[in-house]
Design a protein around this motif. Sequence first.
Motif, PDB file in Angstrom:
ATOM      1  N   ALA A   1       2.502 -24.225  -3.044  1.00 15.09           N
ATOM      2  CA  ALA A   1       1.974 -25.188  -4.012  1.00 15.09           C
ATOM      3  C   ALA A   1       0.449 -25.168  -4.035  1.00 15.09           C
ATOM      4  O   ALA A   1      -0.175 -25.122  -5.101  1.00 15.09           O
ATOM      5  CB  ALA A   1       2.478 -26.596  -3.678  1.00 15.09           C
ATOM      6  N   ALA A   2      -0.147 -25.180  -2.852  1.00 12.58           N
ATOM      7  CA  ALA A   2      -1.608 -25.221  -2.780  1.00 12.58           C
ATOM      8  C   ALA A   2      -2.235 -23.900  -3.213  1.00 12.58           C
ATOM      9  O   ALA A   2      -3.353 -23.887  -3.741  1.00 12.58           O
ATOM     10  CB  ALA A   2      -2.049 -25.576  -1.365  1.00 12.58           C
ATOM     11  N   GLN A   3      -1.544 -22.783  -3.008  1.00 13.99           N
ATOM     12  CA  GLN A   3      -2.046 -21.506  -3.519  1.00 13.99           C
ATOM     13  C   GLN A   3      -2.160 -21.553  -5.036  1.00 13.99           C
ATOM     14  O   GLN A   3      -3.163 -21.106  -5.612  1.00 13.99           O
ATOM     15  CB  GLN A   3      -1.139 -20.353  -3.102  1.00 13.99           C
ATOM     16  CG  GLN A   3      -1.592 -19.011  -3.675  1.00 13.99           C
ATOM     17  CD  GLN A   3      -0.761 -17.829  -3.197  1.00 13.99           C
ATOM     18  OE1 GLN A   3       0.063 -17.967  -2.282  1.00 13.99           O
ATOM     19  NE2 GLN A   3      -0.957 -16.672  -3.784  1.00 13.99           N
ATOM     20  N   ALA A   4      -1.149 -22.106  -5.707  1.00 12.99           N
ATOM     21  CA  ALA A   4      -1.194 -22.208  -7.167  1.00 12.99           C
ATOM     22  C   ALA A   4      -2.366 -23.074  -7.618  1.00 12.99           C
ATOM     23  O   ALA A   4      -3.061 -22.737  -8.587  1.00 12.99           O
ATOM     24  CB  ALA A   4       0.126 -22.774  -7.688  1.00 12.99           C
ATOM     25  N   VAL A   5      -2.592 -24.177  -6.919  1.00 16.81           N
ATOM     26  CA  VAL A   5      -3.720 -25.044  -7.262  1.00 16.81           C
ATOM     27  C   VAL A   5      -5.041 -24.297  -7.099  1.00 16.81           C
ATOM     28  O   VAL A   5      -5.908 -24.331  -7.988  1.00 16.81           O
ATOM     29  CB  VAL A   5      -3.709 -26.310  -6.389  1.00 16.81           C
ATOM     30  CG1 VAL A   5      -4.988 -27.122  -6.613  1.00 16.81           C
ATOM     31  CG2 VAL A   5      -2.481 -27.173  -6.687  1.00 16.81           C
ATOM     32  N   LEU A   6      -5.201 -23.617  -5.971  1.00 19.00           N
ATOM     33  CA  LEU A   6      -6.451 -22.901  -5.720  1.00 19.00           C
ATOM     34  C   LEU A   6      -6.674 -21.797  -6.743  1.00 19.00           C
ATOM     35  O   LEU A   6      -7.791 -21.620  -7.252  1.00 19.00           O
ATOM     36  CB  LEU A   6      -6.444 -22.325  -4.302  1.00 19.00           C
ATOM     37  CG  LEU A   6      -7.666 -21.493  -3.894  1.00 19.00           C
ATOM     38  CD1 LEU A   6      -8.963 -22.257  -4.108  1.00 19.00           C
ATOM     39  CD2 LEU A   6      -7.543 -21.032  -2.443  1.00 19.00           C
TER      40      LEU A   6
END
Length: 253
Positions: A215-220
């Motif tokens: 999830a956080a990879q997509a945000v970054l």
Amino acid sequence: MYHPDIADIEPIVRAAGEAIMAIYRHGFTVEYKSDDSPLTKADQCAHKVIVQALEKLTPTLPVLSEESGPDVMAARHQWSHYWLVDPLDGTKEFVSRNGEFTVNIALIEHGRSVWGIVYAPVLDKLWYGGKAQGAWRIVDGQREMIQVRPHLPGTAWRVVGSRSHLSSETRDFLVPLGDIEWLSMGSSLKFCVIAEGEAELYPRLAPTCEWDTAAAQAVLEGAGGRVTQLDGTPLTYNKPDILNPWFIASAES
């Protein structure tokens, strides 16, 4: 192909956050899995909230959660599109009561995390987005677009790292960088700090699982950053082993 709508997904992570906080406020016991990682009732309650809501929202999309059973784990290799969930990322931070834990939901398509949402219940901060959509932060009901700030030559590197899992390999990796401003933080918050321009680098030379990062990879990536393996190739998903290789998250595009 399903395109997530924040209006649909935000209530799900907030409901999971409420379930977590009810337990956080009133005490809990800690069990340990076979790999010695901690497990609490909060992990299990958030898992139930999220999985039931996603199954209702998108009946044709399967859901893989950290708390899913072995049958789901075995079936995942047949999926091209699915939800990947960490119902409580940073259980060690939850147990230590420092507030640095998150609820993570990602949409995986053909091995790539194309959209993600990260919610920190104690901080009441939410981040979401994807490479094709951009990235946003919601605080106090206000939504604003966020973007990375790459390292400026001649300045100290702003490096964020794990509060609970700082390895000797990570320390060795940092030596050549020279001047460093170090920030310790738990869970997927480390990616989000880079995404909103408050840090530039997160080297992870220690174990993680796919649900810890998706999830956080997509945000970054939505904010203009990237997450790569040490050989420079993108960090991907639905690999034969649920464990991730070592990786570098950075503000560089």
